[in-house]
Motif scaffolding. Structure first.
Motif, PDB file in Angstrom:
ATOM      1  N   ILE A 101      -0.053   0.422 -11.633  1.00 36.04           N
ATOM      2  CA  ILE A 101       0.051   1.811 -11.160  1.00 36.04           C
ATOM      3  C   ILE A 101       1.314   2.481 -11.697  1.00 36.04           C
ATOM      4  O   ILE A 101       1.288   3.613 -12.196  1.00 36.04           O
ATOM      5  CB  ILE A 101       0.028   1.862  -9.620  1.00 36.04           C
ATOM      6  CG1 ILE A 101      -1.351   1.435  -9.097  1.00 36.04           C
ATOM      7  CG2 ILE A 101       0.376   3.270  -9.112  1.00 36.04           C
ATOM      8  CD1 ILE A 101      -1.388   1.182  -7.599  1.00 36.04           C
ATOM      9  N   VAL A 114       0.845  -1.204   0.000  1.00 31.37           N
ATOM     10  CA  VAL A 114       0.000   0.000   0.000  1.00 31.37           C
ATOM     11  C   VAL A 114       0.878   1.251   0.000  1.00 31.37           C
ATOM     12  O   VAL A 114       0.644   2.197  -0.766  1.00 31.37           O
ATOM     13  CB  VAL A 114      -0.945   0.021   1.226  1.00 31.37           C
ATOM     14  CG1 VAL A 114      -1.750   1.321   1.254  1.00 31.37           C
ATOM     15  CG2 VAL A 114      -1.895  -1.169   1.200  1.00 31.37           C
ATOM     16  N   LEU A 159      -5.459   1.648  -5.712  1.00 27.83           N
ATOM     17  CA  LEU A 159      -4.934   1.937  -4.382  1.00 27.83           C
ATOM     18  C   LEU A 159      -5.919   1.519  -3.303  1.00 27.83           C
ATOM     19  O   LEU A 159      -5.530   1.014  -2.243  1.00 27.83           O
ATOM     20  CB  LEU A 159      -4.616   3.429  -4.257  1.00 27.83           C
ATOM     21  CG  LEU A 159      -3.470   3.944  -5.139  1.00 27.83           C
ATOM     22  CD1 LEU A 159      -3.402   5.465  -5.094  1.00 27.83           C
ATOM     23  CD2 LEU A 159      -2.148   3.340  -4.691  1.00 27.83           C
ATOM     24  N   GLN A 194      -6.972   5.417  -8.217  1.00 30.21           N
ATOM     25  CA  GLN A 194      -7.523   5.437  -6.855  1.00 30.21           C
ATOM     26  C   GLN A 194      -8.214   4.115  -6.536  1.00 30.21           C
ATOM     27  O   GLN A 194      -8.143   3.612  -5.409  1.00 30.21           O
ATOM     28  CB  GLN A 194      -8.505   6.598  -6.708  1.00 30.21           C
ATOM     29  CG  GLN A 194      -7.850   7.969  -6.779  1.00 30.21           C
ATOM     30  CD  GLN A 194      -8.865   9.095  -6.782  1.00 30.21           C
ATOM     31  OE1 GLN A 194     -10.080   8.866  -6.741  1.00 30.21           O
ATOM     32  NE2 GLN A 194      -8.374  10.333  -6.850  1.00 30.21           N
ATOM     33  N   ASN A 226      -2.252   9.815  -8.884  1.00 28.97           N
ATOM     34  CA  ASN A 226      -3.252   9.566  -7.842  1.00 28.97           C
ATOM     35  C   ASN A 226      -4.519  10.371  -8.029  1.00 28.97           C
ATOM     36  O   ASN A 226      -5.489  10.192  -7.305  1.00 28.97           O
ATOM     37  CB  ASN A 226      -2.660   9.829  -6.459  1.00 28.97           C
ATOM     38  CG  ASN A 226      -2.098  11.230  -6.327  1.00 28.97           C
ATOM     39  OD1 ASN A 226      -1.765  11.872  -7.316  1.00 28.97           O
ATOM     40  ND2 ASN A 226      -1.973  11.703  -5.097  1.00 28.97           N
ATOM     41  N   GLY A 271       2.563   1.655  -3.421  1.00 26.94           N
ATOM     42  CA  GLY A 271       1.587   2.081  -4.430  1.00 26.94           C
ATOM     43  C   GLY A 271       1.207   3.538  -4.285  1.00 26.94           C
ATOM     44  O   GLY A 271       1.138   4.286  -5.275  1.00 26.94           O
ATOM     45  N   HIS A 272       0.957   3.967  -3.052  1.00 30.95           N
ATOM     46  CA  HIS A 272       0.587   5.362  -2.799  1.00 30.95           C
ATOM     47  C   HIS A 272       1.716   6.305  -3.205  1.00 30.95           C
ATOM     48  O   HIS A 272       1.494   7.323  -3.872  1.00 30.95           O
ATOM     49  CB  HIS A 272       0.255   5.550  -1.319  1.00 30.95           C
ATOM     50  CG  HIS A 272       0.072   6.980  -0.910  1.00 30.95           C
ATOM     51  ND1 HIS A 272      -1.045   7.713  -1.261  1.00 30.95           N
ATOM     52  CD2 HIS A 272       0.880   7.820  -0.207  1.00 30.95           C
ATOM     53  CE1 HIS A 272      -0.925   8.947  -0.792  1.00 30.95           C
ATOM     54  NE2 HIS A 272       0.228   9.034  -0.142  1.00 30.95           N
TER      55      HIS A 272
END
Length: 478
Positions: free
Chosen positions: A387, A308, A330, A327, A321, A311-312
């Motif tokens: 992503i 997480v 995520l 989104q 994002n 990815g963020h």
């Protein structure tokens, strides 16, 4: 001051037969093992540091003395004890981002379970309880690094009918003496074996009386004469820069095939001897499995949280994002980690004391988390690939390129939305090490299969569930 980290490294200087790249090597000096060895040593050294000591260890009475032992050796008698175990698992997992799966706390937890449930084996072997007690105390006081090895070599999985143990390379007792038993054969996948002090070895299959020579539970010293550890290719060459391969350079646990060439196992380390029913119970011991699998899902939770975070950070660094489809991805990563976190908490909250007064996590929640993890982690890797997309395969070969003659151009063309080029490159290299490197590929495969065949495991969860309680819901209509 015990110097737990230094003591651990010193304990590996024991003439063990570790084969890497065609020759026997010393894991304490070989550069291929240096990064991981340093990592494990630093984790052990936490027991010396005031800021970490109480997070990963407890003081309890062993052999008539107060001894500090790692919390994975704690037999839980309350929910608070179980939470202490979780904190210890989380501490080591967060220090390694959940990437190191066999840091000994798993094998230690199984040993602790067998010790706690030792009297259940009285009907099979009256010596088992004392043997496991003696070894459990030794492992705790000496802070031994342990690993569990069960699986057989993949020589011919299509064989049916009579079991030809030697032809299939199965580990078997070949003779016994007053000193102990001699064994020959192979075992895989011995993750972390080169770093281990002892190997707890037993079969994963349920053998019949005709194959009783295959059915023993053994504690094997890693430096046993005739035992060879054949390592796969390492992910850390010893020349790998930490910034370029931050995970491979520090967290390569190493997997090995164990070849037993007429190895003597002393009787005090033969826990169960040629007894298929006893060894099957040993493999499926409810206390050992509940405590060990609790560790496994705590580590899984941390590892998914790590995906997480990556990815963020990736999405934010390139301004992706803001897009709904990113989104959504995520959000899916977050849902995975939150689901496992919820199952960890549920297993602890719904835990109960068994007949021996051992407080065990609720097994169905643990089983659910483990089965979800075999699909969650490969999906998490796929989501990270989607992503970051092509950005993962266009980073400079090494971070040092930024100090070279074209560094000013790299600064311009490799920067992100709100991060400079070096920071963005380090981030993408970290992500690549998890999703595209040799170590990353190994981890995707590991998470798919470390718990066994996912199909059989899910079917077994269904078969073992309380379907009668569910069917009562239909009484309103049928």
């Amino acid at each position: 001051m015990n110097n737990y980290g230094e003591s651990f490294i010193h304990s590996l200087k024991d003439s063990r037969s570790v084969w890497l790249n065609g020759s026997v090597t010393d894991v304490t000096t070989d550069p291929h093992f240096a990064g991981t060895l340093s990592t494990i040593s630093s984790l052990f050294a936490m027991m010396d540091r005031a800021e970490h000591q109480d997070k990963i260890s407890v003081v309890q009475r062993v052999r008539e003395q107060q001894q500090r032992i790692h919390t994975s050796f704690l037999v839980p008698h309350s929910q608070d004890d179980l939470l202490k175990r979780r904190i210890a698992f989380e501490t080591w997992s967060r220090a390694t981002s959940g990437v190191m799966s066999r840091l000994s706390d798993y094998a230690r937890s199984r040993l602790t379970g067998w010790y706690g449930n030792r009297f259940a084996y009285d009907t099979f072997d009256k010596h088992f309880a004392e043997k496991i007690k003696t070894y459990y105390e030794t492992a705790g006081v000496e802070n031994l690094f342990l690993t569990v090895v069960q699986r057989d070599p993949q020589i011919n999985r299509g064989v049916s009918g009579e079991v030809l143990a030697e032809e299939l390379g199965l580990l078997r007792i070949t003779r016994k003496t007053s000193e102990g038993v001699y064994v020959s054969g192979g075992k895989m996948i011995a993750t972390a074996a080169p770093y281990s002090n002892d190997l707890i070895v037993f079969p994963i299959a349920k053998w019949g009386e005709k194959e009783k020579a295959l059915a023993s539970a053994l504690i094997v010293p890693a430096n046993s004469k005739g035992l060879h550890m054949i390592c796969r290719a390492g992910f850390d060459s010893g020349n790998v820069a930490r910034a370029d391969y931050p995970l491979s350079s520090a967290f390569d646990e190493m997997d090995a095939v164990l070849i037993f060439d007429d190895v003597l196992i002393p009787w005090e380390r033969v826990l169960l001897y040629e007894n298929p029913d006893a060894v099957w119970q040993f493999k499926n011991d409810p206390v050992a499995n509940a405590l060990a699998y609790h560790q496994a899902i705590v580590r899984l939770q941390v590892k998914l949280e790590f995906t997480v975070a990556i990815g963020h950070a990736i999405a934010e660094s390139i301004g992706a994002n803001q897009y709904l489809h990113v989104q959504e991805k995520l959000g899916e990563l977050l849902m995975q980690s939150e689901t496992i976190k919820g199952l960890v908490i549920a297993s602890e909250s719904a835990g109960k004391c068994n007949d021996q007064g051992i407080f065990l996590p609720h097994f169905s929640f643990i089983e659910t988390a483990r089965n979800l993890g075999t699909a969650y982690y490969p999906r998490a890797i796929e989501l990270l690939q989607l992503i970051g997309a092509g950005g993962f395969i266009q980073t400079p070969s090494i971070i040092a390129d930024f100090d070279g003659p074209i560094g000013h151009l790299l600064e311009k063309y490799y920067k992100g939305k709100n991060v400079d080029a070096v920071e963005k490159t380090k981030l993408f290299k970290l992500a690549w090490d998890l999703i595209g490197s040799s170590l990353g590929s190994r981890h995707e495969l590991y998470e798919r299969f470390y718990a066994g065949d996912p199909i059989r495991n899910k079917a077994a969860q269904y078969a073992g569930s309380d379907k009668a309680a569910l069917m009562k819901m239909l009484d309103l209509y049928l």
